[in-house]
Design an enzyme around this catalytic site. Structure first.
Site, mmCIF file in Angstrom:
data_model
loop_
_atom_site.group_PDB
_atom_site.id
_atom_site.type_symbol
_atom_site.label_atom_id
_atom_site.label_comp_id
_atom_site.label_asym_id
_atom_site.label_seq_id
_atom_site.Cartn_x
_atom_site.Cartn_y
_atom_site.Cartn_z
ATOM 1 N N GLU A 1 2.084 6.540 -7.028
ATOM 2 C CA GLU A 1 1.118 7.573 -7.412
ATOM 3 C C GLU A 1 1.733 8.967 -7.239
ATOM 4 O O GLU A 1 1.509 9.867 -8.063
ATOM 5 C CB GLU A 1 -0.146 7.448 -6.563
ATOM 6 C CG GLU A 1 -0.948 6.177 -6.825
ATOM 7 C CD GLU A 1 -2.053 5.968 -5.805
ATOM 8 O OE1 GLU A 1 -2.472 6.965 -5.179
ATOM 9 O OE2 GLU A 1 -2.504 4.815 -5.628
ATOM 10 N N TYR B 1 0.823 -1.215 0.000
ATOM 11 C CA TYR B 1 0.000 0.000 0.000
ATOM 12 C C TYR B 1 0.863 1.274 0.000
ATOM 13 O O TYR B 1 0.637 2.178 -0.820
ATOM 14 C CB TYR B 1 -0.956 -0.029 1.194
ATOM 15 C CG TYR B 1 -1.917 1.129 1.230
ATOM 16 C CD1 TYR B 1 -2.776 1.384 0.166
ATOM 17 C CD2 TYR B 1 -1.969 1.982 2.330
ATOM 18 C CE1 TYR B 1 -3.662 2.449 0.199
ATOM 19 C CE2 TYR B 1 -2.852 3.049 2.372
ATOM 20 C CZ TYR B 1 -3.692 3.279 1.308
ATOM 21 O OH TYR B 1 -4.563 4.340 1.338
#
Length: 349
Positions: A280, A273
C-alpha cells in the site's frame, strides 16, 4: 470360615476419603463375598481413621472392585489415613486418584469457580436475539469469504496462465468484486460499535478505512495507477489474509473450531500484514507525482496566495499515519494471538 483381608487403596480430598477395594463381583454385607486376591472367599477389613468421620458411608460395587466414599465432618487435610502411624499391610495409596494438598486445593478452587460460573450464567438473562445475531454474522462472513476466495482463485489462475502480463490488468478484472467486499467490510466497524462482536472499534476502523482509501482514492480516481503491477500485489495480499480470517469467524458463529484454521488465522498475518502495508505504501508513493502533475483533489487556497495545496502533501502525511496504524494493529493482533493460544493451553492442561 475366617474372612480374608482384601487389598485396599485410598486417596483423599479436603472433604472426602476414597477407598478402592480389590474384589470383583462383590456382594457387600457385614463382610464382602467376592473374588479377591485369594480367589472366591469372604473378605473384610477394618480401619481406625485418624479423625472422626460422618456415619453415612457410600459404596458401589462393580465387576472389578468396590468403591467406598467416606465424608469428613470438616474440610481439612489429613496427614495420614489411620490413627496408627504404621500403615496396615493391606493398605496402599490409590495413585490413580492421588493428589497432594496443593493439588487438591487447586481442584477444589476450580470446582468452586465452575459452580460460581454456572450460578452467574443462570442469573444472566439470555439474549433472545442471539440466534439472529449469530445468523447475521455467519452470513456476513460467508459472503466475504466467497468474495475473497473468488478474487484469490481468479488472480492465481490468471497468474499461471498469463504470467507477469496478469499484473497489468488486475484492476479491470478484479475491481468490481473488491469494491463490493471492501464496501461490505464497513460492517466490521459497525458490528463492534453496536455490540454485535466483542472486538475493538479502532483497530477495525484503521484497517477498513485504510484499505478503502487505497482502493477508492488511489486506485479508483487515478487511471494511471490502475495499470501498475502494485495493484496485483495489494489485492493478492489482501485476499490471502481474508480467505483464512473469514471462515474462522464463520465457524465461530456455530461454535466450531478447526485447529489448523485457527493456527493459520492467528499466524499467517504475521508476515502478510506488514507486506500488505508495504505494498500500500508503494502505491501511495507511486501516486504522489501523478497527483502533483494532475492537481487532482488539490485544495484551492485564497486568491491572495495564488496557489493550491497539493493532495500529495496529504498523502505524505498519510504515509506516516499508515505506519503508525500498522504498529497499533500489529500490537492489537499480537495480543489477540497470545490471549487465544494462552487460553487454549490452559484448557489443554
Amino acid at each position: 470360615m475366617q474372612a480374608l483381608t482384601p487389598h485396599v487403596y485410598w486417596a483423599q480430598r479436603h472433604g472426602e476419603i476414597y477407598l478402592r477395594v480389590e474384589i470383583s463381583d462383590a456382594q457387600v454385607r457385614k463382610t464382602c463375598q467376592g473374588h479377591g486376591a485369594k480367589g472366591e472367599n469372604e473378605y473384610e477389613f477394618s480401619l481406625e481413621f485418624l479423625k472422626l468421620v460422618k456415619p453415612e458411608v457410600k459404596h458401589k460395587s462393580t465387576q472389578r472392585q468396590v468403591n467406598i466414599t467416606v465424608k469428613k465432618p470438616e474440610h481439612v487435610w489429613w496427614d495420614r489415613l489411620t490413627k496408627q502411624e504404621k500403615k496396615p499391610l493391606f493398605l496402599a495409596p490409590d495413585f490413580d486418584r492421588w493428589l497432594d494438598e496443593s493439588d487438591a486445593e487447586m481442584e477444589l478452587r476450580e470446582k468452586e469457580e465452575k459452580i460460581n460460573k454456572v450460578s452467574i450464567e443462570s442469573r444472566v438473562r439470555k439474549d433472545p436475539f442471539l440466534g439472529l445475531k449469530k445468523g447475521f454474522l455467519f452470513m456476513y462472513n460467508l459472503v466475504q469469504f466467497l468474495g475473497y476466495s473468488w478474487i484469490f482463485v481468479n488472480m492465481t489462475v490468471r497468474l499461471f496462465i498469463l504470467g507477469q502480463d496478469s499484473f497489468y490488468d488486475t484492476f479491470h478484472t478484479i475491481a468490481d468484486v473488491m469494491y463490493f467486499c471492501q464496501m461490505l467490510a464497513i460492517m466490521e466497524v459497525i458490528n463492534p460499535a453496536v455490540g454485535l462482536v466483542k472486538t475493538g472499534v479502532m483497530p477495525a476502523f484503521i484497517q477498513v478505512m485504510g484499505r478503502n482509501f487505497i482502493l477508492f482514492v488511489i486506485f479508483g480516481t487515478l487511471e494511471d495507477m490502475q495499470n501498475k503491477p502494485v495493484v496485483f500485489f495489494v489485492f493478492y495480499l489482501w485476499s490471502i489474509i481474508e480467505i483464512f480470517r473469514y471462515p474462522f469467524y464463520m465457524l465461530a458463529c456455530i461454535d466450531t473450531e478447526w485447529k489448523l484454521l485457527t493456527w493459520l488465522r492467528y499466524t499467517i498475518w504475521i508476515p502478510l500484514y506488514p507486506l500488505g502495508v508495504l505494498a500500500e505504501a508503494v502505491a501511495l508513493i507511486q501516486s504522489i507525482p501523478i497527483f502533483d502533475e494532475t492537481k487532482l483533489l488539490s485544495i484551492p487556497l485564497p486568491k491572495a496566495i495564488g496557489m493550491s495545496l497539493s493532495f500529495s502533501y496529504i498523502l505524505q502525511l498519510y504515509l506516516v499515519i499508515m505506519f503508525l496504524g500498522l504498529f497499533i494493529n500489529f500490537r492489537h493482533l499480537f495480543k489477540q494471538r497470545s490471549r487465544r493460544f494462552r487460553t487454549k493451553k490452559r484448557k489443554a492442561n
